[in-house]
Scaffold this motif. Structure first.
Motif, PDB file in Angstrom:
ATOM      1  N   ARG A   3       0.837  -1.190   0.000  1.00  0.00           N
ATOM      2  CA  ARG A   3       0.000   0.000   0.000  1.00  0.00           C
ATOM      3  C   ARG A   3       0.874   1.243   0.000  1.00  0.00           C
ATOM      4  NH1 ARG A   3      -4.488   0.124   4.485  1.00  0.00           N
ATOM      5  NH2 ARG A   3      -4.939   1.998   3.261  1.00  0.00           N
ATOM      6  N   ARG A   4       0.482   2.200  -0.800  1.00  0.00           N
ATOM      7  CA  ARG A   4       1.245   3.436  -0.863  1.00  0.00           C
ATOM      8  C   ARG A   4       0.957   4.257   0.391  1.00  0.00           C
ATOM      9  NH1 ARG A   4       0.971   7.880  -5.783  1.00  0.00           N
ATOM     10  NH2 ARG A   4       2.604   9.260  -4.966  1.00  0.00           N
ATOM     11  N   SER A   5       2.020   4.723   1.057  1.00  0.00           N
ATOM     12  CA  SER A   5       1.835   5.481   2.283  1.00  0.00           C
ATOM     13  C   SER A   5       1.185   6.820   1.988  1.00  0.00           C
ATOM     14  CB  SER A   5       3.188   5.700   2.972  1.00  0.00           C
ATOM     15  OG  SER A   5       4.048   6.424   2.117  1.00  0.00           O
ATOM     16  N   HIS A   6       0.425   7.288   2.943  1.00  0.00           N
ATOM     17  CA  HIS A   6      -0.239   8.580   2.800  1.00  0.00           C
ATOM     18  C   HIS A   6       0.789   9.700   2.832  1.00  0.00           C
ATOM     19  CE1 HIS A   6      -3.037  11.854   3.337  1.00  0.00           C
ATOM     20  NE2 HIS A   6      -2.422  12.203   4.453  1.00  0.00           N
ATOM     21  N   VAL A   7       0.696  10.601   1.876  1.00  0.00           N
ATOM     22  CA  VAL A   7       1.605  11.742   1.831  1.00  0.00           C
ATOM     23  C   VAL A   7       0.910  12.915   2.499  1.00  0.00           C
ATOM     24  CG1 VAL A   7       2.948  13.284   0.361  1.00  0.00           C
ATOM     25  CG2 VAL A   7       2.556  10.916  -0.347  1.00  0.00           C
ATOM     26  N   PRO A   8       1.438  13.399   3.612  1.00  0.00           N
ATOM     27  CA  PRO A   8       0.787  14.524   4.286  1.00  0.00           C
ATOM     28  C   PRO A   8       0.916  15.795   3.461  1.00  0.00           C
ATOM     29  CG  PRO A   8       2.898  14.044   5.313  1.00  0.00           C
ATOM     30  CD  PRO A   8       2.654  12.950   4.305  1.00  0.00           C
ATOM     31  N   ARG A  22       9.452  17.068  -1.040  1.00  0.00           N
ATOM     32  CA  ARG A  22       8.852  16.170  -0.041  1.00  0.00           C
ATOM     33  C   ARG A  22       9.725  14.923   0.019  1.00  0.00           C
ATOM     34  NH1 ARG A  22       2.664  16.816  -0.135  1.00  0.00           N
ATOM     35  NH2 ARG A  22       2.324  18.687  -1.358  1.00  0.00           N
ATOM     36  N   ARG A  24      10.441  11.304   2.055  1.00  0.00           N
ATOM     37  CA  ARG A  24      10.038  10.307   3.063  1.00  0.00           C
ATOM     38  C   ARG A  24      11.274   9.594   3.589  1.00  0.00           C
ATOM     39  NH1 ARG A  24       7.796   4.691   3.224  1.00  0.00           N
ATOM     40  NH2 ARG A  24       6.553   4.618   5.147  1.00  0.00           N
ATOM     41  N   TRP A  81       8.205  12.162   7.314  1.00  0.00           N
ATOM     42  CA  TRP A  81       8.300  13.054   6.155  1.00  0.00           C
ATOM     43  C   TRP A  81       8.985  14.348   6.545  1.00  0.00           C
ATOM     44  CZ3 TRP A  81       6.731  11.842   1.214  1.00  0.00           C
ATOM     45  CH2 TRP A  81       5.941  10.691   1.063  1.00  0.00           C
TER      46      TRP A  81
END
Length: 327
Positions: A3-8, A22, A24, A81
């Motif tokens: 699953r692709r991590s959520h990008v804040p 950005r 990570r 991040w």
């Protein structure tokens, strides 16, 4: 399936039309890098960015989600991040305006002048069509649907809303846009035209010129037509059926008709003075025809730029001529 991590969302605003970086952090355990500074020092150890990153950290210009200022001694957070704006050197301005050809709520099509890159890359960041249009038109979410070489002038399409971006980019990926270019080169009556040129073109990263691979399966196709002749100069209509890097320039050169003002084909010239705009490549993205995937409207858009060498007057090297009013 990973699953692709959520990008804040970034806590930093755009800077002159450029989004912040950005980054990570790897999900490795904290024992590998006890502090943020230790990780960044190792990451950039073999690059010219090491000193720049150290300056950004010490100046409090690296932040985490929510805008919290990060310091070198802060604990390393696996999978976290960070956000920052790079230090960028001053860029020589490209002193030509960008003409608006079409604009609605979803779509922007402009006339990009010669010498202006479409998107940030390498030493061209703030002096790009994307950054300038975001600033000049106050469109911070603008994104390109495709790209045009820095040396080529003419029509470029941008998506205004993030939710429409994929639809407009798919137009080009699925070859649903008819593109025509205009080029100026010597006229050689021995070259039989019209002609469809097919070849296998490869562009190696870091090498200025693309090359054709003899005997390989063609991956590039262009229709070349002669539309006019004046004093030994030919005006050509070029219709690409594929979109390889430098495709039209490579195919014209393979016919023995290198495009006037080309600094790469047939021979790579010495790097030019970035402030010298006297000899633009005589290649223009003349038309775009497509059905808008969002509105359903049928568009046939034409550039308002001209190629100076055809005007047969001294001083054509000074750059592209733009219409007084947007088309």
């Amino acid at each position: 399936m990973t699953r692709r991590s959520h990008v804040p969302p970034s806590p930093l605003p755009q800077l002159s039309g450029i989004d912040p970086v950005r980054l990570r952090l790897p999900p490795d355990p904290q024992e590998k890098w006890p502090t943020l500074g230790a990780y960044l020092t190792e990451r950039y150890a073999d690059t010219r960015g090491a000193e720049s990153m150290a300056r950004l950290l010490s100046a409090g210009r690296v932040v985490g989600p929510g805008g919290r200022v990060l310091r070198p001694q802060d604990a390393y957070e696996p999978g976290g991040w960070i956000f920052y704006h790079r230090d960028m050197p001053a860029e020589p301005p490209v002193p030509f305006p960008i003409g608006v050809v079409h604009r609605d709520r979803h779509l922007l099509v402009v006339d990009k002048p010669h010498f202006l890159a479409t998107t940030p890359r390498g030493s061209h960041v703030f002096q790009t069509a994307l950054a300038r249009l975001r600033r000049e038109l106050d469109l911070p979410t603008l994104s390109p649907a495709h790209r045009l070489d820095r040396m080529t002038a003419g029509l470029v399409m941008f998506s205004i809303r993030p939710e429409d971006r994929g639809a407009y980019q798919s137009l080009f990926q699925d070859r649903l846009v008819r593109k025509e270019y205009e080029a100026l080169a010597v006229h050689d009556p021995a070259v039989e035209l019209p002609r469809t040129v097919r070849s296998h073109i490869e562009k190696v990263r870091g090498v200025m010129a693309a090359g054709e691979v003899p005997g390989a399966e063609p991956n590039a196709e262009s229709l070349v037509e002669l539309t006019d002749v004046r004093d030994g100069l030919g005006r050509y209509r070029l219709t690409p059926h594929t979109g390889r890097t430098h495709q039209l320039r490579v195919h014209m050169n393979s016919l023995g008709l290198p495009i006037l003002g080309d600094p790469v084909y047939p021979v790579v010239a010495e790097p030019a003075d970035p402030t010298d705009h006297r000899r633009p490549l005589q290649l223009l993205a003349r038309t775009l025809a497509f059905t808008d995937p969002v509105t359903g409207l049928v568009h046939h858009l034409e550039s308002g730029l001209t190629l100076q060498a055809w005007d047969d007057r001294p001083g054509w090297e000074t750059g592209p001529t733009l219409p007084t009013e947007p088309t």
